[in-house]
Motif scaffolding. Structure first.
Motif, PDB file in Angstrom:
ATOM      1  N   PHE A   1      41.242  43.853  46.457  1.00 53.31           N
ATOM      2  CA  PHE A   1      40.319  44.554  45.580  1.00 53.31           C
ATOM      3  C   PHE A   1      41.022  45.835  45.140  1.00 53.31           C
ATOM      4  N   ILE A   2      41.314  45.939  43.851  1.00 55.30           N
ATOM      5  CA  ILE A   2      42.143  47.040  43.354  1.00 55.30           C
ATOM      6  C   ILE A   2      41.484  47.724  42.164  1.00 55.30           C
ATOM      7  N   ARG A   3      42.052  48.876  41.791  1.00 57.47           N
ATOM      8  CA  ARG A   3      41.623  49.579  40.580  1.00 57.47           C
ATOM      9  C   ARG A   3      42.037  48.751  39.353  1.00 57.47           C
ATOM     10  N   PRO A   4      41.189  48.678  38.330  1.00 58.36           N
ATOM     11  CA  PRO A   4      41.531  47.896  37.130  1.00 58.36           C
ATOM     12  C   PRO A   4      42.852  48.309  36.486  1.00 58.36           C
ATOM     13  N   GLU A   5      43.157  49.595  36.488  1.00 62.67           N
ATOM     14  CA  GLU A   5      44.381  50.058  35.824  1.00 62.67           C
ATOM     15  C   GLU A   5      45.655  49.648  36.565  1.00 62.67           C
ATOM     16  N   LYS A   6      45.526  49.115  37.770  1.00 65.77           N
ATOM     17  CA  LYS A   6      46.692  48.687  38.551  1.00 65.77           C
ATOM     18  C   LYS A   6      46.995  47.200  38.394  1.00 65.77           C
ATOM     19  N   LEU A   7      46.156  46.481  37.659  1.00 65.06           N
ATOM     20  CA  LEU A   7      46.304  45.026  37.560  1.00 65.06           C
ATOM     21  C   LEU A   7      47.672  44.611  37.011  1.00 65.06           C
ATOM     22  N   GLU A   8      48.109  45.202  35.919  1.00 64.09           N
ATOM     23  CA  GLU A   8      49.380  44.782  35.311  1.00 64.09           C
ATOM     24  C   GLU A   8      50.555  45.010  36.259  1.00 64.09           C
ATOM     25  N   ASP A   9      50.554  46.131  36.969  1.00 63.82           N
ATOM     26  CA  ASP A   9      51.621  46.394  37.944  1.00 63.82           C
ATOM     27  C   ASP A   9      51.633  45.330  39.038  1.00 63.82           C
TER      28      ASP A   9
ATOM     29  N   LEU B   1      53.887  40.407  41.662  1.00 65.98           N
ATOM     30  CA  LEU B   1      53.629  39.075  42.213  1.00 65.98           C
ATOM     31  C   LEU B   1      54.414  38.006  41.457  1.00 65.98           C
ATOM     32  N   ASN B   2      54.554  38.175  40.147  1.00 65.09           N
ATOM     33  CA  ASN B   2      55.381  37.242  39.366  1.00 65.09           C
ATOM     34  C   ASN B   2      56.840  37.318  39.809  1.00 65.09           C
ATOM     35  N   ALA B   3      57.316  38.516  40.128  1.00 61.18           N
ATOM     36  CA  ALA B   3      58.694  38.690  40.585  1.00 61.18           C
ATOM     37  C   ALA B   3      58.931  37.987  41.923  1.00 61.18           C
ATOM     38  N   LEU B   4      57.875  37.838  42.720  1.00 59.23           N
ATOM     39  CA  LEU B   4      57.984  37.128  44.004  1.00 59.23           C
ATOM     40  C   LEU B   4      57.933  35.611  43.823  1.00 59.23           C
ATOM     41  N   LYS B   5      57.750  35.161  42.581  1.00 56.67           N
ATOM     42  CA  LYS B   5      57.714  33.730  42.247  1.00 56.67           C
ATOM     43  C   LYS B   5      56.612  32.988  43.001  1.00 56.67           C
ATOM     44  N   LEU B   6      55.435  33.622  43.058  1.00 54.23           N
ATOM     45  CA  LEU B   6      54.291  32.980  43.701  1.00 54.23           C
ATOM     46  C   LEU B   6      53.646  32.010  42.733  1.00 54.23           C
ATOM     47  N   ASN B   7      53.136  30.925  43.264  1.00 55.39           N
ATOM     48  CA  ASN B   7      52.503  29.899  42.447  1.00 55.39           C
ATOM     49  C   ASN B   7      50.992  30.065  42.505  1.00 55.39           C
ATOM     50  N   GLY B   8      50.388  30.520  41.449  1.00 60.69           N
ATOM     51  CA  GLY B   8      48.939  30.583  41.391  1.00 60.69           C
ATOM     52  C   GLY B   8      48.371  31.937  41.747  1.00 60.69           C
ATOM     53  N   LEU B   9      47.424  32.353  40.928  1.00 62.00           N
ATOM     54  CA  LEU B   9      46.803  33.658  41.093  1.00 62.00           C
ATOM     55  C   LEU B   9      45.473  33.610  40.354  1.00 62.00           C
ATOM     56  N   SER B  10      44.419  34.080  40.989  1.00 61.78           N
ATOM     57  CA  SER B  10      43.115  34.185  40.333  1.00 61.78           C
ATOM     58  C   SER B  10      42.733  35.653  40.246  1.00 61.78           C
ATOM     59  N   VAL B  11      42.182  36.044  39.110  1.00 62.40           N
ATOM     60  CA  VAL B  11      41.775  37.424  38.893  1.00 62.40           C
ATOM     61  C   VAL B  11      40.336  37.425  38.391  1.00 62.40           C
ATOM     62  N   SER B  12      39.514  38.279  38.987  1.00 65.25           N
ATOM     63  CA  SER B  12      38.111  38.416  38.581  1.00 65.25           C
ATOM     64  C   SER B  12      37.777  39.878  38.385  1.00 65.25           C
ATOM     65  N   GLN B  13      36.968  40.155  37.373  1.00 64.92           N
ATOM     66  CA  GLN B  13      36.418  41.493  37.210  1.00 64.92           C
ATOM     67  C   GLN B  13      35.137  41.544  38.020  1.00 64.92           C
ATOM     68  N   ILE B  14      35.033  42.527  38.897  1.00 65.02           N
ATOM     69  CA  ILE B  14      33.868  42.631  39.764  1.00 65.02           C
ATOM     70  C   ILE B  14      33.355  44.069  39.755  1.00 65.02           C
TER      71      ILE B  14
ATOM     72  N   ILE C   1      38.959  45.087  40.344  1.00 69.47           N
ATOM     73  CA  ILE C   1      39.570  43.787  40.076  1.00 69.47           C
ATOM     74  C   ILE C   1      39.783  43.099  41.417  1.00 69.47           C
ATOM     75  N   LYS C   2      39.423  41.822  41.484  1.00 74.78           N
ATOM     76  CA  LYS C   2      39.659  41.027  42.693  1.00 74.78           C
ATOM     77  C   LYS C   2      40.765  40.025  42.382  1.00 74.78           C
ATOM     78  N   ILE C   3      41.824  40.090  43.177  1.00 73.48           N
ATOM     79  CA  ILE C   3      42.942  39.162  43.049  1.00 73.48           C
ATOM     80  C   ILE C   3      42.903  38.239  44.259  1.00 73.48           C
ATOM     81  N   GLU C   4      42.974  36.938  44.011  1.00 75.06           N
ATOM     82  CA  GLU C   4      42.994  35.962  45.098  1.00 75.06           C
ATOM     83  C   GLU C   4      44.232  35.092  44.965  1.00 75.06           C
TER      84      GLU C   4
END
Length: 113
Positions: free
Chosen positions: A7-15, A20-33, A59-62
């Protein structure tokens, strides 16, 4: 496998997405809460009346990851989401018993790749 909910601040989502993309993770869900914690919101005046706004946008990242990726993922999220102020958010980690890719029927780690 582990489930990471951040659970993070909305302005931190892009960072966070970039790291996470740089870590080559497969799959990510993002929700505005909206929610409240220690920060407890703020007071505003609407038409002369004080209104307590106690739900704050977050923002909730799963993501589901392999056990050996956990520490690096948590470290990167923490490092990139942290401002040092109240309301930076929280990360919750839980065990995942299994995963199934619906299209192929693959299970476990194979379903994540």
């Amino acid at each position: 496998m582990k489930k990471v909910e951040a659970f993070i601040r909305p302005e931190k989502l892009e960072d966070i997405k970039d790291v996470l993309n740089a870590l080559k993770l497969n799959g990510l869900s993002v929700s505005q809460i909206m929610g409240c914690g220690k920060q407890k919101g703020w007071n505003e005046y609407v038409r002369g009346s004080e209104v307590d706004i106690n739900f704050i946008q977050k923002i909730k990242i799963e993501l589901i990851i392999q056990d050996d990726q956990l520490e690096e993922v948590v470290d990167k999220i923490t490092e990139n989401a942290q401002t040092g102020d109240v309301g930076d958010g929280k990360i919750f980690i839980s065990d995942v018993a299994d995963a199934v890719r619906i299209r192929t029927g693959e299970r476990g780690i194979a379903a994540l790749k």
